[in-house]
Design a protein around this motif. Structure first.
Motif, PDB file in Angstrom:
ATOM      1  N   VAL A   1      14.296  30.109  47.552  1.00  0.00           N
ATOM      2  CA  VAL A   1      13.342  31.097  48.051  1.00  0.00           C
ATOM      3  C   VAL A   1      14.036  32.431  48.337  1.00  0.00           C
ATOM      4  O   VAL A   1      13.528  33.508  47.975  1.00  0.00           O
ATOM      5  CB  VAL A   1      12.639  30.569  49.323  1.00  0.00           C
ATOM      6  CG1 VAL A   1      11.826  31.680  49.986  1.00  0.00           C
ATOM      7  CG2 VAL A   1      11.734  29.391  48.978  1.00  0.00           C
TER       8      VAL A   1
ATOM      9  N   MET B   1       4.926  37.835  44.447  1.00  0.00           N
ATOM     10  CA  MET B   1       6.177  37.135  44.718  1.00  0.00           C
ATOM     11  C   MET B   1       6.000  36.104  45.830  1.00  0.00           C
ATOM     12  O   MET B   1       6.481  34.968  45.740  1.00  0.00           O
ATOM     13  CB  MET B   1       7.267  38.146  45.076  1.00  0.00           C
ATOM     14  CG  MET B   1       8.621  37.571  45.429  1.00  0.00           C
ATOM     15  SD  MET B   1       8.808  37.294  47.218  1.00  0.00           S
ATOM     16  CE  MET B   1       8.604  38.965  47.839  1.00  0.00           C
ATOM     17  N   LEU B   2       5.282  36.487  46.887  1.00  0.00           N
ATOM     18  CA  LEU B   2       5.052  35.573  48.007  1.00  0.00           C
ATOM     19  C   LEU B   2       4.213  34.381  47.585  1.00  0.00           C
ATOM     20  O   LEU B   2       4.410  33.265  48.084  1.00  0.00           O
ATOM     21  CB  LEU B   2       4.376  36.323  49.155  1.00  0.00           C
ATOM     22  CG  LEU B   2       5.214  37.416  49.826  1.00  0.00           C
ATOM     23  CD1 LEU B   2       4.383  38.169  50.862  1.00  0.00           C
ATOM     24  CD2 LEU B   2       6.456  36.810  50.495  1.00  0.00           C
TER      25      LEU B   2
ATOM     26  N   TRP C   1      13.860  39.937  43.595  1.00  0.00           N
ATOM     27  CA  TRP C   1      12.623  40.710  43.433  1.00  0.00           C
ATOM     28  C   TRP C   1      12.824  42.107  44.006  1.00  0.00           C
ATOM     29  O   TRP C   1      12.456  43.107  43.378  1.00  0.00           O
ATOM     30  CB  TRP C   1      11.464  40.001  44.140  1.00  0.00           C
ATOM     31  CG  TRP C   1      10.136  40.652  43.930  1.00  0.00           C
ATOM     32  CD1 TRP C   1       9.228  40.385  42.940  1.00  0.00           C
ATOM     33  CD2 TRP C   1       9.543  41.700  44.724  1.00  0.00           C
ATOM     34  NE1 TRP C   1       8.115  41.189  43.075  1.00  0.00           N
ATOM     35  CE2 TRP C   1       8.280  42.010  44.162  1.00  0.00           C
ATOM     36  CE3 TRP C   1       9.956  42.394  45.864  1.00  0.00           C
ATOM     37  CZ2 TRP C   1       7.437  42.982  44.689  1.00  0.00           C
ATOM     38  CZ3 TRP C   1       9.119  43.371  46.397  1.00  0.00           C
ATOM     39  CH2 TRP C   1       7.879  43.650  45.815  1.00  0.00           C
TER      40      TRP C   1
ATOM     41  N   LEU D   1      13.486  36.243  46.549  1.00  0.00           N
ATOM     42  CA  LEU D   1      13.160  37.411  47.370  1.00  0.00           C
ATOM     43  C   LEU D   1      14.161  38.541  47.149  1.00  0.00           C
ATOM     44  O   LEU D   1      13.783  39.697  46.916  1.00  0.00           O
ATOM     45  CB  LEU D   1      13.140  37.019  48.842  1.00  0.00           C
ATOM     46  CG  LEU D   1      12.945  38.174  49.840  1.00  0.00           C
ATOM     47  CD1 LEU D   1      11.616  38.874  49.594  1.00  0.00           C
ATOM     48  CD2 LEU D   1      13.033  37.672  51.275  1.00  0.00           C
TER      49      LEU D   1
ATOM     50  N   GLN E   1       6.510  31.877  45.890  1.00  0.00           N
ATOM     51  CA  GLN E   1       7.332  31.178  46.872  1.00  0.00           C
ATOM     52  C   GLN E   1       6.513  30.178  47.689  1.00  0.00           C
ATOM     53  O   GLN E   1       6.951  29.044  47.917  1.00  0.00           O
ATOM     54  CB  GLN E   1       8.008  32.191  47.801  1.00  0.00           C
ATOM     55  CG  GLN E   1       9.022  33.075  47.096  1.00  0.00           C
ATOM     56  CD  GLN E   1       9.600  34.126  48.016  1.00  0.00           C
ATOM     57  OE1 GLN E   1       8.872  34.843  48.678  1.00  0.00           O
ATOM     58  NE2 GLN E   1      10.916  34.202  48.071  1.00  0.00           N
ATOM     59  N   ALA E   2       5.322  30.598  48.116  1.00  0.00           N
ATOM     60  CA  ALA E   2       4.471  29.715  48.914  1.00  0.00           C
ATOM     61  C   ALA E   2       4.033  28.503  48.088  1.00  0.00           C
ATOM     62  O   ALA E   2       4.013  27.365  48.602  1.00  0.00           O
ATOM     63  CB  ALA E   2       3.254  30.483  49.426  1.00  0.00           C
TER      64      ALA E   2
ATOM     65  N   PRO F   1       3.744  42.762  46.628  1.00  0.00           N
ATOM     66  CA  PRO F   1       4.624  41.698  47.131  1.00  0.00           C
ATOM     67  C   PRO F   1       3.912  40.355  47.205  1.00  0.00           C
ATOM     68  O   PRO F   1       4.565  39.301  47.235  1.00  0.00           O
ATOM     69  CB  PRO F   1       5.013  42.193  48.533  1.00  0.00           C
ATOM     70  CG  PRO F   1       4.770  43.662  48.515  1.00  0.00           C
ATOM     71  CD  PRO F   1       3.624  43.868  47.590  1.00  0.00           C
ATOM     72  N   LEU F   2       2.568  40.371  47.229  1.00  0.00           N
ATOM     73  CA  LEU F   2       1.805  39.133  47.314  1.00  0.00           C
ATOM     74  C   LEU F   2       2.043  38.229  46.101  1.00  0.00           C
ATOM     75  O   LEU F   2       1.974  37.002  46.214  1.00  0.00           O
ATOM     76  CB  LEU F   2       0.302  39.437  47.448  1.00  0.00           C
ATOM     77  CG  LEU F   2      -0.133  40.118  48.752  1.00  0.00           C
ATOM     78  CD1 LEU F   2      -1.621  40.427  48.721  1.00  0.00           C
ATOM     79  CD2 LEU F   2       0.223  39.252  49.948  1.00  0.00           C
TER      80      LEU F   2
END
Length: 265
Positions: free
Chosen positions: A149, A36-37, A156, A153, A40-41, A33-34
């Protein structure tokens, strides 16, 4: 505390070992998940902090040619993926069957469309970058950024765990809406006078509201229809999410096209 952390650790691996679609295990963005995060970040940091800082002492860029190419490309990509999803859903358009996790033609087609649609939503992030380059900061608001965002999420999670089935409706409806939206953006890039069409902008917002209502109905059905074999978890995620989006866009619509009109009158 140690017990809680242990349970969270075990729960994390249970989710990805038992619930995830094994066909996506080797795709980089799904390995953790990092990934995808991080996307977004990075997006939030660039459009809310780094971009405005770099543009602070610069004039807005003239990117008309880039916008013409980008918007035209988006129209064709969204129309194409919408067409593909319609073909997949056509034999059982209003069904509520389970997801096909097999490697047959149907299963792989639904997975492919889910992955392509996620990629398309990542490409959509360029919308906000273009706003920053033109110093149109008014459009880089909470509603706009949150929408992008949240879409990434949800998609994904959908592509990793629930690719296909009723989820194809999200591709069909959202793809169609984006064809209309990017057509409008293309018109405004060709002739800025289109931006002054309140009727057209109002209609696009109404279409967005209809879209969220459709999603609430479609995924709400998966929660209440006992004959529906589609997993309930996406409904628990998407019904509240689309209710929230309906509230946000509804609030924008009321303030922009009702209260402002009454104030001007």
């Amino acid at each position: 505390m140690a017990l809680v952390l242990k349970k969270l650790y075990q729960g994390y691996f249970w989710v990805f070992d038992e619930l995830s679609d094994k066909r996506t295990d080797d795709i980089l963005i799904f390995k953790s998940p990092l990934c995808m995060l991080a996307i977004q970040a990075s997006y939030i940091y660039i459009v809310k902090y780094l971009g405005p800082k770099l543009m602070e002492n610069r004039k807005p860029f003239n990117i008309k040619k880039i916008l013409l190419v980008y918007n035209t490309l988006q129209i064709f990509l969204n129309a194409f993926i919408c067409y593909k999803a319609c073909n997949i859903m056509a034999p059982n358009l209003f069904g509520c069957g389970k997801i096909n996790y097999s490697t047959d033609e149907q299963g792989l087609s639904e997975l492919s469309i889910s992955l392509q649609f996620l990629s398309l939503k990542i490409l959509d992030l360029m919308d906000t970058v273009f706003f920053v380059l033109r110093k149109s900061y008014r459009q880089v608001n909470f509603l706009h950024v949150y929408h992008h965002v949240a879409m990434i999420l949800c998609l994904w999670i959908g592509a990793r765990f629930f690719p296909g089935g009723v989820g194809m409706w999200l591709v069909i409806v959202n793809g169609f809406v984006h064809v209309l939206m990017f057509t409008y953006y293309l018109l405004t890039a060709l002739d800025s006078s289109w931006k002054n069409s309140i009727r057209l902008k109002k209609a696009l917002t109404q279409i967005q509201l209809i879209q969220f209502t459709i999603f609430i109905i479609i995924f709400g059905r998966t929660l209440v229809d006992p004959s529906c074999e589609y997993p309930k978890l996406p409904g628990y995620l998407l019904v509240p999410q689309n209710c929230f989006m309906l509230f946000l866009f509804g609030d924008f619509y009321v303030k922009e096209y009702i209260f402002k009109k009454e104030k001007n009158n």
